[in-house]
Design an enzyme around this catalytic site. Structure first.
Site, mmCIF file in Angstrom:
data_model
loop_
_atom_site.group_PDB
_atom_site.id
_atom_site.type_symbol
_atom_site.label_atom_id
_atom_site.label_comp_id
_atom_site.label_asym_id
_atom_site.label_seq_id
_atom_site.Cartn_x
_atom_site.Cartn_y
_atom_site.Cartn_z
ATOM 1 N N ASP A 34 16.376 2.260 -3.947
ATOM 2 C CA ASP A 34 15.087 2.927 -3.819
ATOM 3 C C ASP A 34 14.714 3.476 -5.201
ATOM 4 O O ASP A 34 15.510 3.433 -6.152
ATOM 5 C CB ASP A 34 15.128 4.024 -2.751
ATOM 6 C CG ASP A 34 13.734 4.321 -2.193
ATOM 7 O OD1 ASP A 34 12.738 4.002 -2.872
ATOM 8 O OD2 ASP A 34 13.638 4.885 -1.092
ATOM 9 N N TRP A 35 13.522 3.986 -5.325
ATOM 10 C CA TRP A 35 12.928 4.424 -6.600
ATOM 11 C C TRP A 35 13.846 5.435 -7.298
ATOM 12 O O TRP A 35 14.027 6.541 -6.786
ATOM 13 C CB TRP A 35 11.561 5.033 -6.304
ATOM 14 C CG TRP A 35 10.739 5.478 -7.449
ATOM 15 C CD1 TRP A 35 10.925 6.594 -8.205
ATOM 16 C CD2 TRP A 35 9.560 4.843 -7.958
ATOM 17 N NE1 TRP A 35 9.945 6.695 -9.149
ATOM 18 C CE2 TRP A 35 9.081 5.633 -9.024
ATOM 19 C CE3 TRP A 35 8.857 3.682 -7.618
ATOM 20 C CZ2 TRP A 35 7.932 5.305 -9.739
ATOM 21 C CZ3 TRP A 35 7.720 3.364 -8.335
ATOM 22 C CH2 TRP A 35 7.266 4.165 -9.388
#
Ligand code: NOJ
Length: 723
Positions: A264-265
Site C-alpha cells: 500500500d502507499w
C-alpha cells in the site's frame, strides 16, 4: 492465464536485466495528481522510466498523459519494458456507481460486475491497466470510514461480490481493450482495526483470520485476481507488509498465487513507524522477504536492494521471483505488444448506456428500512404538493468516497423528483447545512412542509466524512439535521426520509418521528433519478442491509454472526441480570443484517432438505444437500425478495457463530406468484477453519441448523444431522 504462461519470455528478460533494472521493476511511483505523503512527482517518474528503473506508475489521468509516459519507458529505456499504470477505480471512472457498501445491499453480485465492466472499459481506454479494487475487507466497524468501500460485515456476501468484481474487471482476457487487472485488497484483516481507527492494530486468532477475513481473498485468487495489495495494519503484532505467514505461506504457497503483491502507499517505509524496522534497509528486507513484490511510492527496494543482495540479507531468487511476477502481469496485460492506447478512442465522459446502468444499479441498492401506513410510494396518486427538504435534497455531492478528479456530479434528488413527478408542485428548502449548527433555515423548511401534502427529507452524512482516514466517534446525523427532522416531522405531514451515508448511522433518536426511511447510501452519478424511481414506485425497493445498524455507538462492534456466549440474553426474560447485555439500552440492533422491506409483502415457507442425515466422509467427498424454500409474493404488486439461508453449528469444538450466511438469492415475483428457491450446501458451509496455523479445515459430526428467511432474524429452521 496459467501460471506457466510467458515463462520463457520472463526468463529471457530476466537474463538481460541488471540488478538495478530488476529492482526498478519493483518500483511504483505516483504521478503528480496525488500529492499524499511522499508521493506525486511526475518528473521523478519520467526520469526513472527513462533509465529503465521504474515498473509502474499510479494515478496517471488521461490517455495522452499515459501514452507520453509510456513512450519514455518503451522508446528511451535500455530494455524498453512497458510501464503498468494503476489507479483506484473503486466504483467508477467517469460513471460513478453507488459505493461498494451500497452495492452489497443489492444482494445481487451482478450489480458489481456491471460496475466493474463499465469501469474497466472507461479506464482502459484512458491507458489504465490496473485498478486497486475490489476491496474485500470484512468489517464490523461502522466508525471506520472505509466501511463505505467494503461490502459489509459478512464473509459470504463479500466473497460473492469479490468474485463478481474480479470477473467484471478482468473478463477472461486481460489483453482486451476493455479489461483491467484487479487487485484484491487489503491483505489482510484491515477491517478489524481496533476502535475503527484507520491503520490501527488487528489482533486476530488464526481461526478468525481464516473464517472471517481470508475467504474473499481465497475466492478472488481462485477467480484469477491478477494482484493483491498488502494492508496497513499489523496482524497479531506482525505488520501485514512484513508478514511471511500471510503473504507467502498462505497466499503464494498454499493458494498458489502467481501474481503481484503490491504494497500500500508507502506501506513498506511505514514499517519503521510501525516499530517493525529500524531503518529503510531493514524495512525493505523484511517486506521483500515476506512476499511484497512491488513498492508503492516509497523507494526502499530500489534504494537498498543492491546492498541487501551484497550482504546476503536478500535472497537473489526472491528478487527474481518478484521481478518475474511484475513481468508476468505486464505480459498478461499484453503491454509488450500494445503499450499504448488509441487517444482518439478514449472515453471522456459517461455514455447514456453507462448512466442507465448506474441508475438501474442504484435503484437495486436502496433499502426500505421502514414504511408505516404505506406512505411510500408517493405516486398512487402523486401528491399535489411535495416538500423536498434537507441539506442533501438539492445536492450533487452524492457520489461517495473515491471519485476521480473531474467525475461528473450526481443528479440531485430534487431534480430526480421533479423529472419523475411533472404534475406535482415541488418546493424545496435545505433547512440546515450538512454539518453546520446554524438552525436559522429550519423555519423556512417547516413552512415549505406545512404547505405540502407530503415531505421528503434528504439527510445524512457527506462523502467527505466517509472513506479512508474518515473515522467517526459518533454515528448520528452531523450538525443540526436531527433538529430539522424534529421540526419538519412536527408539522404532522407524512414524512419520508432518504438517508444518505457511507456507513450505518444511529437513527434511534428520530426514526419514530417519520413514517418511512429509505437508506440510499451514496448512490453515485444517477443518485436523484434512482431515488425518485424508488420513491415513486417505478422501482420497487428490494435491497437488504449488508451490515448491522446499531442503536447506539456504544454497542459497536455489533454484528449478526457473533459467537455464542455462555450467558446469552433472552428477550423472553429481560429481567435476568447476569447475561450478555447492556443495562441502558434495548437489546440488539436498530436494524438487523439482511433487513429490508418492499412495497409488496412476501411469505417464506419452511425449508425442506433433500436429506436429513449425511456423513462426514460424504461431505469430504463433496456430496451436498439441497435446501428448498417456498417464497410467495402475498401483496398486490410485483417485487423482489432476497431469500437468505443461514447455517448454525450449535455444538462444535470451536464455538461457532449464532448463524452464518451460506446462501442468498434475489428473486422477482409477480403479485401472488410462488416459487421454490433452491440452495446447495456442503462441507464448506458446515465446517470451519481451526486455530492451527498450518490451515486445517474441520467438519465435525453433530447437528447443523439451517435457517431460511428474509433477514438474519429469520426463525424458520430445519436440522441436518452429520454422522
Ligand atoms: C491507500 C489505500 O489504502 C489504498 O487502498 C489505495 O489503493 C492506495 N492508497 C493508492 O491510492
Amino acid at each position: 492465464m496459467s501460471g506457466h504462461d510467458h515463462q520463457s519470455r520472463i526468463g529471457e528478460l530476466l537474463g538481460r536485466m541488471t540488478v538495478e533494472e530488476k529492482l526498478g521493476q519493483l518500483q511504483q511511483l505516483a504521478w503528480a495528481w496525488d500529492t499524499g505523503p511522499g508521493g506525486g512527482d511526475t518528473a521523478a517518474a519520467e526520469a526513472a522510466a527513462r533509465k529503465g528503473l521504474l515498473g509502474s506508475v499510479l494515478n496517471v489521468v488521461g490517455a495522452g498523459a499515459s501514452n507520453a509516459l509510456q513512450c519514455i519507458a518503451v522508446e528511451e529505456s535500455r530494455l524498453g519494458i512497458p510501464l503498468v499504470f494503476g489507479l483506484d477505480v473503486i466504483h467508477g471512472y467517469h460513471t460513478t456507481f453507488p459505493i461498494p457498501l451500497a452495492q452489497a445491499a443489492a444482494f445481487d453480485p451482478a450489480v458489481t460486475e456491471t460496475d466493474a465492466e463499465v469501469s474497466a472499459r472507461e479506464a482502459r481506454s484512458n491507458g489504465i491497466h490496473w485498478t486497486f479494487s475490489p476491496m474485500m475487507d470484512v468489517t464490523r466497524e461502522p466508525r471506520w470510514g472505509r466501511i463505505a468501500e467494503s461490502t459489509g460485515e459478512d464473509p459470504y456476501l463479500t466473497t460473492a461480490y469479490a468474485v463478481a468484481k474480479v470477473r467484471g474487471y478482468q473478463g477472461d482476457d486481460l489483453t482486451a481493450p476493455d479489461r483491467i487487472a484487479a487487485c484484491a485488497k487489503h491483505f489482510v484483516a484491515y477491517g478489524g482495526a481496533e476502535g475503527g481507527r484507520d491503520y490501527n492494530s488487528v489482533d486476530v486468532s488464526e481461526q478468525r483470520l481464516r473464517n472471517l477475513y481470508l475467504p474473499p481473498f481465497r475466492a478472488a485468487v481462485d477467480a484469477g485476481a491478477a494482484t493483491v495489495m498488502a494492508a496497513f495494519n499489523t496482524i497479531s503484532g506482525v505488520p501485514a507488509h512484513a508478514n511471511p505467514h500471510t503473504l507467502t505461506g498462505i497466499l503464494k504457497e498454499a493458494w498458489g498465487f502467481d501474481g503481484v503483491v503490491v504494497s500500500d502507499w508507502t506501506g513498506v517505509l511505514e514499517l519503521i513507524a510501525h516499530g517493525g524496522a529500524s531503518d529503510e534497509a531493514e524495512a525493505a528486507r523484511r517486506s521483500l522477504t515476506a512476499g511484497v513484490d512491488m513498492e508503492m511510492v516509497s523507494t526502499t527496494f530500489v534504494d537498498h536492494g543492491r546492498d541487501l543482495l551484497a550482504s546476503r540479507a536478500l535472497d537473489p531468487e526472491r528478487l527474481d521471483d518478484a521481478v518475474a511476477r511484475v513481468l508476468r502481469l505486464k505480459l498478461r496485460l499484453g503491454l509488450f505488444e500494445r503499450p499504448y492506447v488509441t487517444e482518439t478512442a478514449a472515453l471522456t465522459a459517461p455514455s447514456a448506456e453507462s448512466r442507465a446502468a448506474a441508475r438501474e444499479v442504484a435503484g437495486r441498492c436502496l433499502v426500505l428500512l421502514k414504511n408505516d401506513d404505506d406512505v411510500l410510494p408517493l405516486a398512487g396518486p402523486a401528491p399535489r404538493a411535495l416538500a423536498v427538504v434537507g441539506p442533501f435534497a438539492d445536492s450533487g455531492d452524492l457520489l461517495g468516497t473515491w471519485t476521480l478528479p473531474g467525475a461528473p456530479e450526481a443528479v440531485p434528488v430534487l431534480a430526480g423528483l421533479r423529472a419523475a413527478l411533472p404534475d406535482t408542485e415541488i418546493r424545496h428548502a435545505a433547512g440546515v447545512s450538512s454539518q453546520g449548527l446554524d438552525t436559522a433555515g429550519i423555519a423556512e423548511a417547516v413552512a415549505v412542509a406545512e404547505a405540502a401534502d407530503a415531505v421528503v427529507l434528504v439527510v445524512g452524512e457527506p462523502p467527505a466524512i466517509s472513506g479512508e482516514a474518515a473515522v467517526r466517534s459518533e454515528l448520528g446525523l452531523p450538525g443540526a439535521q436531527e433538529e430539522l427532522i424534529a421540526a419538519v416531522a412536527g408539522t404532522g405531514k407524512p414524512c419520508a426520509v432518504v438517508l444518505v451515508g457511507g456507513r450505518p448511522l444511529t437513527i434511534g433518536g428520530w426514526a419514530d418521528q417519520v413514517a418511512a426511511i429509505v437508506m440510499a447510501w451514496h448512490p453515485g452519478i444517477e443518485a436523484g433519478s434512482a431515488v425518485a424511481d424508488v420513491l415513486t414506485g417505478a422501482v420497487v425497493p428490494g435491497g437488504k442491509l449488508p451490515v448491522t445498524f446499531p442503536r447506539a455507538v456504544g454497542q459497536v462492534p455489533l454484528y449478526y454472526n457473533h459467537e455464542r456466549t455462555g450467558r446469552p440474553y433472552d428477550p423472553a426474560a429481560p429481567e435476568v441480570k447476569y447475561v450478555s447485555k447492556y443495562l441502558d439500552i434495548a437489546d440488539g440492533p436498530e436494524f438487523a443484517f439482511g433487513h429490508g422491506l418492499s412495497y409488496t409483502t412476501f411469505s417464506l415457507g419452511e425449508p425442506q432438505l433433500s436429506r436429513e442425515r449425511i456423513t462426514v466422509a460424504e461431505l469430504l467427498e463433496d456430496v451436498t444437500v439441497e435446501v428448498t424454500v417456498p417464497v410467495r409474493n402475498t401483496g398486490a404488486r410485483e417485487g423482489e425478495e432476497v431469500v437468505q439461508l443461514y447455517v448454525q453449528d450449535p455444538a462444535a469444538t470451536l464455538t461457532q457463530p449464532v448463524r452464518r450466511l451460506c446462501g442468498f438469492r434475489r428473486v422477482r415475483l409477480a403479485a401472488g406468484e410462488e416459487r421454490q428457491v433452491r440452495f446447495t450446501v456442503g462441507a464448506d458451509d458446515f465446517g470451519y477453519w481451526s486455530n492451527d496455523p498450518a490451515g486445517v479445515f474441520i467438519v465435525e459430526p453433530g447437528e447443523i441448523h439451517i435457517h431460511t428467511g428474509g433477514s438474519s432474524r429469520t426463525q424458520a429452521r430445519r436440522t441436518l444431522l452429520i454422522t
